[in-house]
Design an enzyme around this catalytic site. Structure first.
Site, PDB file in Angstrom:
ATOM      1  CE  LYS A 116      47.306  45.725  22.540  1.00  0.00           C
ATOM      2  NZ  LYS A 116      48.464  45.501  23.462  1.00  0.00           N
TER       3      LYS A 116
ATOM      4  NE  ARG B 134      46.578  45.583  32.721  1.00  0.00           N
ATOM      5  CZ  ARG B 134      46.712  45.213  31.438  1.00  0.00           C
ATOM      6  NH1 ARG B 134      46.504  46.084  30.471  1.00  0.00           N
ATOM      7  NH2 ARG B 134      47.078  43.988  31.140  1.00  0.00           N
TER       8      ARG B 134
ATOM      9  NE  ARG C 263      49.782  39.383  29.164  1.00  0.00           N
ATOM     10  CZ  ARG C 263      49.299  40.446  29.783  1.00  0.00           C
ATOM     11  NH1 ARG C 263      49.551  40.638  31.066  1.00  0.00           N
ATOM     12  NH2 ARG C 263      48.563  41.320  29.132  1.00  0.00           N
TER      13      ARG C 263
ATOM     14  NE  ARG D 128      48.025  39.422  22.127  1.00  0.00           N
ATOM     15  CZ  ARG D 128      47.157  40.100  22.866  1.00  0.00           C
ATOM     16  NH1 ARG D 128      46.013  40.477  22.375  1.00  0.00           N
ATOM     17  NH2 ARG D 128      47.454  40.419  24.095  1.00  0.00           N
TER      18      ARG D 128
ATOM     19  NE  ARG E  39      44.442  41.367  31.934  1.00  0.00           N
ATOM     20  CZ  ARG E  39      44.685  41.712  30.661  1.00  0.00           C
ATOM     21  NH1 ARG E  39      44.204  42.852  30.185  1.00  0.00           N
ATOM     22  NH2 ARG E  39      45.392  40.941  29.884  1.00  0.00           N
TER      23      ARG E  39
HETATM   24  P1  AMP Z   1      44.889  41.135  26.219  1.00  0.00           P
HETATM   25  O1  AMP Z   1      43.777  41.584  27.105  1.00  0.00           O
HETATM   26  O2  AMP Z   1      44.784  41.709  24.822  1.00  0.00           O
HETATM   27  O3  AMP Z   1      46.249  41.369  26.833  1.00  0.00           O
HETATM   28  O4  AMP Z   1      44.740  39.542  26.045  1.00  0.00           O
HETATM   29  C1  AMP Z   1      44.823  38.684  27.174  1.00  0.00           C
HETATM   30  C2  AMP Z   1      45.141  37.266  26.707  1.00  0.00           C
HETATM   31  O5  AMP Z   1      44.098  36.791  25.841  1.00  0.00           O
HETATM   32  C3  AMP Z   1      46.408  37.132  25.895  1.00  0.00           C
HETATM   33  O6  AMP Z   1      47.570  37.025  26.717  1.00  0.00           O
HETATM   34  C4  AMP Z   1      46.125  35.843  25.124  1.00  0.00           C
HETATM   35  O7  AMP Z   1      46.248  34.700  25.947  1.00  0.00           O
HETATM   36  C5  AMP Z   1      44.637  36.010  24.778  1.00  0.00           C
HETATM   37  N1  AMP Z   1      44.449  36.730  23.511  1.00  0.00           N
HETATM   38  C6  AMP Z   1      43.886  37.956  23.334  1.00  0.00           C
HETATM   39  N2  AMP Z   1      43.858  38.305  22.041  1.00  0.00           N
HETATM   40  C7  AMP Z   1      44.449  37.273  21.367  1.00  0.00           C
HETATM   41  C8  AMP Z   1      44.740  37.030  20.003  1.00  0.00           C
HETATM   42  N3  AMP Z   1      44.451  37.931  19.047  1.00  0.00           N
HETATM   43  N4  AMP Z   1      45.346  35.850  19.689  1.00  0.00           N
HETATM   44  C9  AMP Z   1      45.639  34.936  20.624  1.00  0.00           C
HETATM   45  N5  AMP Z   1      45.401  35.105  21.923  1.00  0.00           N
HETATM   46  C10 AMP Z   1      44.805  36.266  22.315  1.00  0.00           C
END
Ligand code: AMP
Length: 210
Positions: free
Chosen positions: A16, A123, A167, A89, A156
């Site tokens: 994404k 990654r 996750r 999400r 990360r």
């Molecule tokens: P991402 O970079 O999109 O994988 O997001 C990393 C982390 O941020 C996720 O595993 C969640 O802990 C938090 N996070 C990101 N976007 C959301 C969302 N829309 N709702 C809740 N937690 C989020």
């Protein structure tokens, strides 16, 4: 491009972020990545960052209310077009979003669990410019340095194997139901992310032009 209010759905590691960066370069739309915004809040030690960090480190979702409050103003400000990456999400977030703005299209980037784990463990991200690499599929010449800006590459905290499996489970339980939610509204378009990144991008571009 025909569509200006876009959301990307898909499991963590489906690409994404990578696709989002290319789409915003091509369209000039505002990239709204809740994950990037949260990581920035954590890095700056803000109150939101402090509240969010524990959830993120465990691979859990940050509470809906914090997320919706964080993103609402940014969506409203992006009047010429935006790309949502990592939001919504949960069903509660999708319902809150409907009250803020109507989406034009939701692109669902599909990837198997096995491939998600493969991609996330290899990654690497640039600490300076956010460029995303993969040690297997898109290896940087020097595994510790960003090719674009020379910044340090890092893994990360939530790309560690035990957190990855959490996750993915969170994705299946909380986010996967959004596929049906948006399909019912006639907004969903599926894209197979098992293919090379360039092909995925071409496919998305074609959908956005339609
Ligand atoms: P991402 O970079 O999109 O994988 O997001 C990393 C982390 O941020 C996720 O595993 C969640 O802990 C938090 N996070 C990101 N976007 C959301 C969302 N829309 N709702 C809740 N937690 C989020």
């Amino acid at each position: 491009m025909g569509y200006a209010r876009i959301a990307l759905l898909g499991p963590p590691g489906a690409g994404k972020g990578t696709q989002a960066k290319r789409i915003v370069e091509a369209t000039g739309f505002v990239h709204l990545s809740t994950g990037d915004i949260l990581r920035d809040e954590v890095a700056r030690g803000t109150q939101l960052g402090v509240e969010a960090k524990g959830f993120m480190d465990r691979g859990e979702l940050v509470p809906d209310e914090l997320i919706v409050n964080m993103i609402r103003g940014r969506i409203e400000a992006a009047s010429s077009g935006f790309l949502l990456d990592g939001f919504p999400r949960t069903l509660a977030q999708a319902e809150a979003l409907e009250k803020i703005v109507a989406l034009d299209i939701v692109i669902n980037i599909n990837l198997s669990r096995e491939e998600v784990v493969n991609r996330l463990t290899s990654r690497r991200v640039c600490r300076n410019c956010g460029a995303i690499y993969n040690l297997h599929f898109k290896p940087p010449a020097d595994p510790t340095r960003c090719e674009a800006c020379g910044g340090a590459l890092y893994q990360r905290d939530d790309d560690q194997p035990d957190v990855i499996s959490n996750r993915y489970q969170v994705y299946e339980e909380s986010t996967a139901p959004l596929v049906e939610f948006y399909r019912q509204r006639g907004l969903l378009q599926d894209v197979d992310a098992e293919r090379p990144s360039d092909e995925v991008f071409e496919c998305i571009t074609a959908l956005l032009r339609a």
